[in-house]
Design a protein around this motif. Structure first.
Motif, mmCIF file in Angstrom:
data_model
loop_
_atom_site.group_PDB
_atom_site.id
_atom_site.type_symbol
_atom_site.label_atom_id
_atom_site.label_comp_id
_atom_site.label_asym_id
_atom_site.label_seq_id
_atom_site.Cartn_x
_atom_site.Cartn_y
_atom_site.Cartn_z
ATOM 1 N N ALA A 198 -0.597 26.164 -6.717
ATOM 2 C CA ALA A 198 -1.682 25.354 -6.155
ATOM 3 C C ALA A 198 -2.460 24.643 -7.264
ATOM 4 O O ALA A 198 -2.815 23.464 -7.133
ATOM 5 N N ASN A 199 -2.722 25.364 -8.355
ATOM 6 C CA ASN A 199 -3.440 24.757 -9.482
ATOM 7 C C ASN A 199 -2.639 23.627 -10.112
ATOM 8 O O ASN A 199 -3.194 22.600 -10.531
ATOM 9 N N LEU A 200 -1.313 23.818 -10.197
ATOM 10 C CA LEU A 200 -0.450 22.762 -10.732
ATOM 11 C C LEU A 200 -0.535 21.510 -9.861
ATOM 12 O O LEU A 200 -0.665 20.389 -10.379
ATOM 13 N N HIS A 201 -0.469 21.686 -8.556
ATOM 14 C CA HIS A 201 -0.557 20.575 -7.605
ATOM 15 C C HIS A 201 -1.845 19.770 -7.839
ATOM 16 O O HIS A 201 -1.817 18.542 -7.965
ATOM 17 N N THR A 202 -2.964 20.466 -7.928
ATOM 18 C CA THR A 202 -4.262 19.793 -8.118
ATOM 19 C C THR A 202 -4.355 19.142 -9.488
ATOM 20 O O THR A 202 -4.822 18.003 -9.619
ATOM 21 N N THR A 203 -3.899 19.849 -10.518
ATOM 22 C CA THR A 203 -4.011 19.337 -11.889
ATOM 23 C C THR A 203 -3.221 18.047 -12.060
ATOM 24 O O THR A 203 -3.704 17.080 -12.666
ATOM 25 N N VAL A 204 -2.005 18.010 -11.528
ATOM 26 C CA VAL A 204 -1.167 16.811 -11.659
ATOM 27 C C VAL A 204 -1.834 15.617 -10.983
ATOM 28 O O VAL A 204 -1.855 14.504 -11.527
ATOM 29 N N MET A 205 -2.408 15.832 -9.804
ATOM 30 C CA MET A 205 -3.063 14.738 -9.081
ATOM 31 C C MET A 205 -4.308 14.241 -9.815
ATOM 32 O O MET A 205 -4.565 13.035 -9.902
ATOM 33 N N CYS B 124 0.834 -1.204 0.000
ATOM 34 C CA CYS B 124 0.000 0.000 0.000
ATOM 35 C C CYS B 124 0.870 1.255 0.000
ATOM 36 O O CYS B 124 0.641 2.186 -0.779
ATOM 37 N N ALA B 125 1.882 1.279 0.888
ATOM 38 C CA ALA B 125 2.792 2.428 0.935
ATOM 39 C C ALA B 125 3.559 2.572 -0.376
ATOM 40 O O ALA B 125 3.770 3.688 -0.870
ATOM 41 N N LEU B 126 3.947 1.434 -0.964
ATOM 42 C CA LEU B 126 4.689 1.478 -2.225
ATOM 43 C C LEU B 126 3.783 1.828 -3.395
ATOM 44 O O LEU B 126 4.240 2.410 -4.389
ATOM 45 N N ALA B 127 2.493 1.493 -3.289
ATOM 46 C CA ALA B 127 1.533 1.922 -4.320
ATOM 47 C C ALA B 127 1.394 3.440 -4.313
ATOM 48 O O ALA B 127 1.272 4.082 -5.372
ATOM 49 N N HIS B 128 1.419 4.022 -3.113
ATOM 50 C CA HIS B 128 1.390 5.482 -2.987
ATOM 51 C C HIS B 128 2.608 6.096 -3.681
ATOM 52 O O HIS B 128 2.481 7.069 -4.445
ATOM 53 N N LEU B 129 3.787 5.515 -3.435
ATOM 54 C CA LEU B 129 5.005 5.998 -4.075
ATOM 55 C C LEU B 129 4.927 5.814 -5.587
ATOM 56 O O LEU B 129 5.274 6.730 -6.352
ATOM 57 N N SER B 130 4.462 4.652 -6.044
ATOM 58 C CA SER B 130 4.378 4.373 -7.491
ATOM 59 C C SER B 130 3.446 5.355 -8.173
ATOM 60 O O SER B 130 3.740 5.869 -9.264
ATOM 61 N N PHE B 131 2.286 5.617 -7.544
ATOM 62 C CA PHE B 131 1.317 6.563 -8.111
ATOM 63 C C PHE B 131 1.941 7.946 -8.273
ATOM 64 O O PHE B 131 1.802 8.595 -9.327
ATOM 65 N N ASN B 132 2.662 8.398 -7.241
ATOM 66 C CA ASN B 132 3.249 9.736 -7.323
ATOM 67 C C ASN B 132 4.418 9.798 -8.298
ATOM 68 O O ASN B 132 4.646 10.828 -8.936
ATOM 69 N N ILE B 133 5.148 8.697 -8.453
ATOM 70 C CA ILE B 133 6.224 8.669 -9.458
ATOM 71 C C ILE B 133 5.627 8.771 -10.858
ATOM 72 O O ILE B 133 6.149 9.485 -11.724
ATOM 73 N N VAL B 134 4.525 8.062 -11.086
ATOM 74 C CA VAL B 134 3.838 8.157 -12.378
ATOM 75 C C VAL B 134 3.388 9.598 -12.619
ATOM 76 O O VAL B 134 3.568 10.158 -13.717
ATOM 77 N N ASN B 135 2.790 10.213 -11.584
ATOM 78 C CA ASN B 135 2.334 11.609 -11.711
ATOM 79 C C ASN B 135 3.484 12.536 -12.096
ATOM 80 O O ASN B 135 3.362 13.362 -13.009
#
Length: 556
Positions: free
Chosen positions: A279-286, A241-252
């Protein structure tokens, strides 16, 4: 310069403290209803993203992911169910930064005053928690003001160092992402990193989105360290689960780096204010990352499982299936199976305690601590599950059975508290004097631990749904405790005589007494549970397992 450095770090400390206070207050205001909502959100991945967004707004992605890691380690959630929640938590974090990007620094003291008044004078607890959140919100902006005010007079000194962070070149982009990820990992808060960027923007050090771009992306990666550290020692799915969080953010971050020539002009078109652009960049990337991966959630989960393999089998999952609530007898059977599962965790902790008694082992101590968290989580979930069962028409027997189950799970949790206390005694003994207990003491106490293990085994088997009508096992538990108490009395009498004769050190007598009293209290809870099981209403009716009970009229 010495005072300026401490002013900046003091402002950062205020920001992090305010952020923590705000999230704690909002989470407490939401109460236990969040746990129920999380349980229901696992049925649908789109609903899961929505609930994850709410949780990310309340406690940020790292805090929310740590909670998911705990749920998975306790068997209350699967890896597949956690993935949409992780996607949503990242979106929620970005929305909280949208709130922070609104220039409310001039109102920081007003927010602090209002939050403090609510916290000390509000008549309802939920308003007090909301006041805590508002107080944290004000302290957060005060921290930003302190950082900006400290940096502004010296911005010319910082410009040469920050010139290397440049999103217009590949090397500048990678360097910026790496530095921001490292700093975020150290402070373990993406919100604090982006808040620092907002402060640098406010002081005039950062003047273009191309400089802020790598900082925002690096914060996405660095924040994952919190969940990774929290998952250390947990089962494989919790670590995944923790590594899925990391993988998701690396993809982003990878997608955002490749799309930088498009995203930077788009953010500048959306707003002329640099803080709002960040702030808009942060939201858009996610949001973009979620739109890409949500349709392939199953495939993404399988990829994470293949990337992070393990030879150890996955732990036993929870039996608290909410689909069974419509059939109370089946739901009661599920609760019994859950009690059997958590009793097995207690039995595992007893075996670990037996090993620690002989030789200190940090890994085994940590496993006992993690088991304590699991038992606590299961207790809360089981009590909520039993509460939901009362919303159906129940027979007298079912009502009394549920009341007894409510008490039993509390006693199981207390059993593990004493197992945790046994671990503390052994740790203290090894820390003070590893040889504080002689061979005689070891020979006296070790057999008692084996007797306790037998009782916990009997307790675990007594919760098997097939044994719900049998009175044999509870009687065996009561008899096993009677024999154990006789042995404890013999050991205690022997050591009292030795202490009176001054033939043994006082420390040895103290430690033996702590072990004996803790074992006695532990087994007392097992006997209380056995007494509940001996009652006439502690029985399942198999013919009612598939019978659906109508919902109660809430107005009656």
């Amino acid at each position: 310069m010495f005072m300026v450095i401490f002013e900046v770090f003091g402002g950062l400390a205020l920001f992090i403290f305010g952020l923590s206070l705000m999230t704690d207050g909002l989470r407490q205001a939401a109460g236990n209803s969040l746990r129920t909502i999380i349980g229901r959100s696992t049925r649908n991945r789109f609903f899961g993203v929505g609930i994850g967004t709410l949780l990310g707004l309340l406690m940020h992605s790292s805090g929310a992911t740590v909670m998911y890691v705990g749920f998975i380690n306790a068997g209350l959630m699967t890896l597949m169910q956690s993935v949409p929640l992780i996607f949503g938590a990242n979106i929620g974090t970005s929305l909280s930064m949208q709130l922070i990007s609104i220039r409310l620094g001039d109102y920081a003291y007003m927010l602090i005053a209002l939050g403090f008044l609510l916290r000390i004078a509000a008549p309802r607890q939920v308003l007090k928690h909301a006041g805590t959140g508002l107080l944290g919100f004000g302290i957060l902006f005060l921290g930003m003001n302190v950082m900006s005010g400290a940096i502004a007079p010296h911005r010319e000194l910082l410009l040469p160092y920050l010139a290397h962070i440049d999103g217009t070149t590949f090397i500048g982009m990678v360097a910026g992402v790496g530095l921001a990820a490292l700093f975020t990992g150290i402070i373990q808060s993406s919100g604090a990193m982006i808040g620092m960027a907002f402060a640098l923007i406010g002081s005039g050090v950062l003047t273009n989105l191309t400089q802020v771009y790598p900082i925002v992306l690096g914060a996405h990666i660095g924040t994952c360290i919190t969940a990774i550290l929290a998952s250390t020692g947990t089962n494989i799915n919790a670590r995944r689960c923790a590594l899925a969080h990391l993988s998701f953010n690396i993809v982003n971050v990878t997608v955002a780096i490749l799309a930088a020539p498009l995203l930077i002009p788009f953010m500048q078109w959306l707003s002329t204010d640099l803080t709002r652009q960040a702030a808009n960049l942060h939201t858009t990337v996610m949001i973009l990352g979620t739109l890409v991966l949500l349709p392939i959630t199953r495939q993404f989960t399988r990829l994470v499982e293949r990337l992070f393999r393990s030879a150890t089998p996955a732990p036993e999952p929870s039996y608290l299936d909410r689909e069974l609530l419509a059939r109370p007898e089946s739901a009661i059977s599920a609760v019994l199976s859950e009690l059997r599962r958590v009793s097995g965790i207690c039995q595992q902790s007893l075996v670990l305690n037996r090993d620690i008694f002989k030789r200190h082992d940090r890994t085994k101590v940590k496993q006992i601590r993690l088991n304590e968290q699991i038992v606590d989580e299961v207790k809360i979930e089981t009590r909520l599950y039993l509460l939901d069962m009362t919303r159906r028409y129940l027979s007298r027997r079912q009502t009394l059975f549920i009341e007894n189950l409510q008490q039993v799970i509390t006693h199981i949790e207390r059993i593990h508290d004493h197992l945790d206390a046994l671990c503390d005694i052994s740790a203290k003994r090894h820390r003070i004097h590893a040889d504080a207990l002689d061979e005689e003491a070891n020979a006296n106490i070790r057999p008692l631990l084996y007797q306790v293990e037998k009782m916990l085994y009997l307790l675990r088997e007594s919760f098997h749904p097939e044994n719900a009508r049998s009175g044999d096992i509870p009687e065996q538990i009561v008899e096993a405790r009677r024999l154990l108490l006789d042995d404890i009395a013999d050991v205690n009498e022997s050591y009292q005589k030795q202490i009176a004769a001054h033939t043994i050190p006082a420390l040895r007598g103290l430690l033996v007494n702590e072990y004996l009293s803790t074992i006695e209290r532990l087994t007392n809870h097992a006997q209380v549970i056995a007494n509940y099981e001996r009652q006439a209403d502690w029985r399942l009716k198999r013919k009612k397992l598939d019978r659906v009970a109508p919902e109660l009229d809430p107005y009656l």
